[in-house]
Design a protein around this motif. Structure first.
Motif, PDB file in Angstrom:
ATOM      1  N   ASP A   6      52.977  17.894 -30.183  1.00 53.83           N
ATOM      2  CA  ASP A   6      53.035  17.606 -28.749  1.00 53.83           C
ATOM      3  C   ASP A   6      53.488  18.829 -27.962  1.00 53.83           C
ATOM      4  O   ASP A   6      52.971  19.110 -26.877  1.00 53.83           O
ATOM      5  N   VAL A  61      53.085  21.946 -28.661  1.00 52.98           N
ATOM      6  CA  VAL A  61      51.961  22.876 -28.551  1.00 52.98           C
ATOM      7  C   VAL A  61      51.026  22.435 -27.424  1.00 52.98           C
ATOM      8  O   VAL A  61      50.560  23.245 -26.612  1.00 52.98           O
ATOM      9  N   THR A  62      50.782  21.149 -27.357  1.00 53.89           N
ATOM     10  CA  THR A  62      49.897  20.629 -26.312  1.00 53.89           C
ATOM     11  C   THR A  62      50.518  20.803 -24.929  1.00 53.89           C
ATOM     12  O   THR A  62      49.828  21.171 -23.966  1.00 53.89           O
ATOM     13  N   ILE A  67      52.632  23.104 -24.005  1.00 53.32           N
ATOM     14  CA  ILE A  67      52.553  24.530 -23.656  1.00 53.32           C
ATOM     15  C   ILE A  67      51.158  24.869 -23.139  1.00 53.32           C
ATOM     16  O   ILE A  67      50.991  25.547 -22.124  1.00 53.32           O
ATOM     17  N   SER A  68      50.158  24.401 -23.856  1.00 51.17           N
ATOM     18  CA  SER A  68      48.782  24.675 -23.457  1.00 51.17           C
ATOM     19  C   SER A  68      48.512  24.158 -22.048  1.00 51.17           C
ATOM     20  O   SER A  68      47.907  24.853 -21.217  1.00 51.17           O
ATOM     21  N   GLU A 112      50.458  26.277 -19.415  1.00 48.04           N
ATOM     22  CA  GLU A 112      49.861  27.601 -19.214  1.00 48.04           C
ATOM     23  C   GLU A 112      48.618  27.498 -18.336  1.00 48.04           C
ATOM     24  O   GLU A 112      48.356  28.352 -17.494  1.00 48.04           O
ATOM     25  N   LEU A 113      47.872  26.431 -18.559  1.00 51.65           N
ATOM     26  CA  LEU A 113      46.648  26.229 -17.778  1.00 51.65           C
ATOM     27  C   LEU A 113      46.971  25.859 -16.332  1.00 51.65           C
ATOM     28  O   LEU A 113      46.410  26.409 -15.385  1.00 51.65           O
ATOM     29  N   VAL A 131      51.866  32.617 -19.085  1.00 50.76           N
ATOM     30  CA  VAL A 131      51.843  32.760 -20.539  1.00 50.76           C
ATOM     31  C   VAL A 131      53.271  32.563 -21.034  1.00 50.76           C
ATOM     32  O   VAL A 131      54.179  33.315 -20.662  1.00 50.76           O
ATOM     33  N   ILE A 132      53.463  31.550 -21.827  1.00 51.51           N
ATOM     34  CA  ILE A 132      54.802  31.270 -22.361  1.00 51.51           C
ATOM     35  C   ILE A 132      55.010  32.088 -23.622  1.00 51.51           C
ATOM     36  O   ILE A 132      54.193  32.025 -24.559  1.00 51.51           O
ATOM     37  N   LYS A 189      45.127  12.510 -28.378  1.00 54.29           N
ATOM     38  CA  LYS A 189      45.984  13.508 -29.009  1.00 54.29           C
ATOM     39  C   LYS A 189      45.208  14.319 -30.040  1.00 54.29           C
ATOM     40  O   LYS A 189      45.339  15.546 -30.133  1.00 54.29           O
ATOM     41  N   ARG A 237      43.102  16.790 -28.188  1.00 50.40           N
ATOM     42  CA  ARG A 237      43.878  17.923 -27.666  1.00 50.40           C
ATOM     43  C   ARG A 237      44.234  18.903 -28.782  1.00 50.40           C
ATOM     44  O   ARG A 237      44.162  20.116 -28.623  1.00 50.40           O
ATOM     45  N   VAL A 241      43.546  22.908 -29.013  1.00 51.35           N
ATOM     46  CA  VAL A 241      44.632  23.889 -28.996  1.00 51.35           C
ATOM     47  C   VAL A 241      44.826  24.547 -30.354  1.00 51.35           C
ATOM     48  O   VAL A 241      44.966  25.766 -30.478  1.00 51.35           O
ATOM     49  N   PHE A 245      46.673  28.605 -32.062  1.00 55.89           N
ATOM     50  CA  PHE A 245      47.766  28.731 -31.096  1.00 55.89           C
ATOM     51  C   PHE A 245      48.801  29.761 -31.572  1.00 55.89           C
ATOM     52  O   PHE A 245      49.208  30.649 -30.826  1.00 55.89           O
ATOM     53  N   LYS A 295      49.766  33.519 -29.890  1.00 50.76           N
ATOM     54  CA  LYS A 295      51.129  33.906 -29.500  1.00 50.76           C
ATOM     55  C   LYS A 295      51.573  35.155 -30.255  1.00 50.76           C
ATOM     56  O   LYS A 295      52.302  35.994 -29.727  1.00 50.76           O
TER      57      LYS A 295
END
Lengths: 76, 352
Positions: A34, A36-37, A39-40, A43-44, A49-50, B35, B38, B42, B270, B274
């Motif tokens: 979650d 990761v989602t 953050i995405s 950022e959008l 940019v984190i 989920k 997503r 990602v 991802f 980073k």
């Protein structure tokens, strides 16, 4: 910003009441997938940019901490 | 630990794929779950390969070794050592290296060693190969990597809530002495105090496997019970890997801008984005499509991107490459070296 972030969280995990939680991580509202989602989406949404080093549970445990992270990442 | 090697090179890389391909959507309970969608976007989940229910690592590796021998890309008499890095041993005893030596009928003085170093396995395998080559001037070292953690005894068994990150593959890399290559620099770090962040708890002597545990694993946990503190591992990689690469670059007398390819272990898109950001290098220098095409195969990922995304470049000309493996241990290890003009760099599909 709080409202926008709250909507992002509700969209990702609609089954939880984020406003009732003091710690999204400890309460099991957000797992690492979650985060990761989130953050995405952030950022959008904010064209930021984190930093990878900022991807720690402490920065995702509350609306305040996520708002602070967005601000630190360049959102004015 | 820091390493400095001279007169060593990689001369060929071969990946061996199982023939069965499936999509991430095929293994989750609800592929239309928002989920899952997503995560697909990602993380980069896509297609995967899976070996047949009775295929073992030695089967895939022997398929590849026999392919190289029959196509005269490898003379078995030239093999001085076999290094195998995988979590998927055929048996607790003997090691896979010994099995390969026996099946190929190699001489008894071939040095055989297995090093189960998970995601760092390819880089540590290369370091072992470079060390051994000082003792065998006229021989080659075969570095074998890959995993078959996606193997299912019953392909129709229960599906998962989330897709698994793994993919089955085997790789063979030929390493040998030479007289003209650029010096090779490597480093290696481990922090065993954080070992529980990435662990397969059951199946060893600490927690022997039981029928109940096995059923729980295959039904609920993709990739045979790998347990991971996702945030902890992510943070470990972002914190430890970039500074170790900057330091290694200094030792090698180059900057990250001089490096043509960053051939990194492939946990997910991802994390790689980073990592590229932390290093300040463009995404085009950091292959990261593997999680979409073949999945994360632990020790198998770096040679897999060599034989897919970077293959044309590695076949046609010399490239300054930074290889980095990071994961279970927790371990992180990197190499800066020239790779190019390879004798072969290809991906073949087996019937296994």
């Amino acid at each position: 910003m709080r409202e926008t972030i709250l909507n992002i969280l509700k969209d990702i995990r609609p089954e939880f009441d984020f406003e009732s939680s003091n710690n999204f991580i400890e309460d099991g509202f957000l797992d690492s997938f979650d985060v990761v989602t989130v953050i995405s989406e952030l950022e959008l949404k904010y064209n930021i940019v984190i930093d990878g080093l900022a991807v720690i549970p402490e920065n995702f445990e509350s609306l305040d901490s996520i708002c602070e992270l967005v601000k630190k990442s360049g959102e004015k | 630990m820091d390493f400095h090697f001279q007169n060593k090179q990689i001369t060929g890389v071969l990946s061996i794929l199982p023939e069965t391909e499936y999509r991430m959507e095929d293994e989750v309970i609800d592929p239309n779950d928002s989920k899952v969608k997503r995560l697909q976007k990602v993380i980069g989940y896509g297609s995967r390969r899976r070996v047949k229910g009775n295929t073992c690592m030695s089967d895939l590796l022997l398929y590849g070794l026999r392919h190289l021998i029959s196509s005269q890309q490898l003379n078995p008499d030239d093999i001085g050592a076999i290094i195998v890095s995988t979590l998927c041993e055929d048996y607790l005893l003997p090691s896979l290296g010994c099995i390969l030596q026996g099946e190929l009928g190699l001489e008894n003085d071939v040095y055989c060693m297995d090093t189960p170093q998970a995601c760092a396995g390819y880089v540590t395998g290369l370091i072992h190969a470079f060390l051994l080559l000082d003792h065998m001037p006229n021989k080659k070292v075969i570095v074998c990597t890959g995993e078959i953690l996606n193997r299912k005894s019953d392909p129709n068994e229960a599906k998962y809530e989330h897709p698994s990150f793994g993919g089955d593959i085997a790789n063979i890399t030929i390493v040998e002495n030479c007289h003209s290559s650029r010096d090779i620099y490597a480093n290696y770090f481990t922090d065993g105090s954080r070992r529980n962040a990435l662990i397969i708890e059951d199946g060893g002597f600490r927690n022997p496997m039981t029928a109940e545990k096995l059923k729980m694993q295959t039904n609920n946990l993709p990739c045979m019970g790998v347990s991971m503190d996702g945030s902890g591992v992510f943070n470990f990689v972002q914190k430890e890997v970039p500074p170790s690469i900057f330091e290694l670059s200094k030792q090698a007398g180059v900057t990250v801008d001089d490096i043509d390819w960053f051939l990194f272990h492939q946990p997910n898109k991802f994390m790689l984005q980073k990592l590229a950001g932390a290093l300040g290098v463009p995404f085009r220098k950091v292959p990261m499509k593997l999680t979409e095409t073949l999945g994360n195969s632990d020790s198998g990922t770096i040679p897999a991107i060599m034989t897919t995304e970077a293959a044309d470049s590695l076949l046609s000309h010399n490239n300054l490459c930074c290889l980095s493996g990071f994961g279970g241990g927790l371990t992180w290890t990197s190499i800066i070296m020239d790779i190019g003009n390879l004798d072969f760099c290809e991906c073949i599909t087996s019937d296994l």
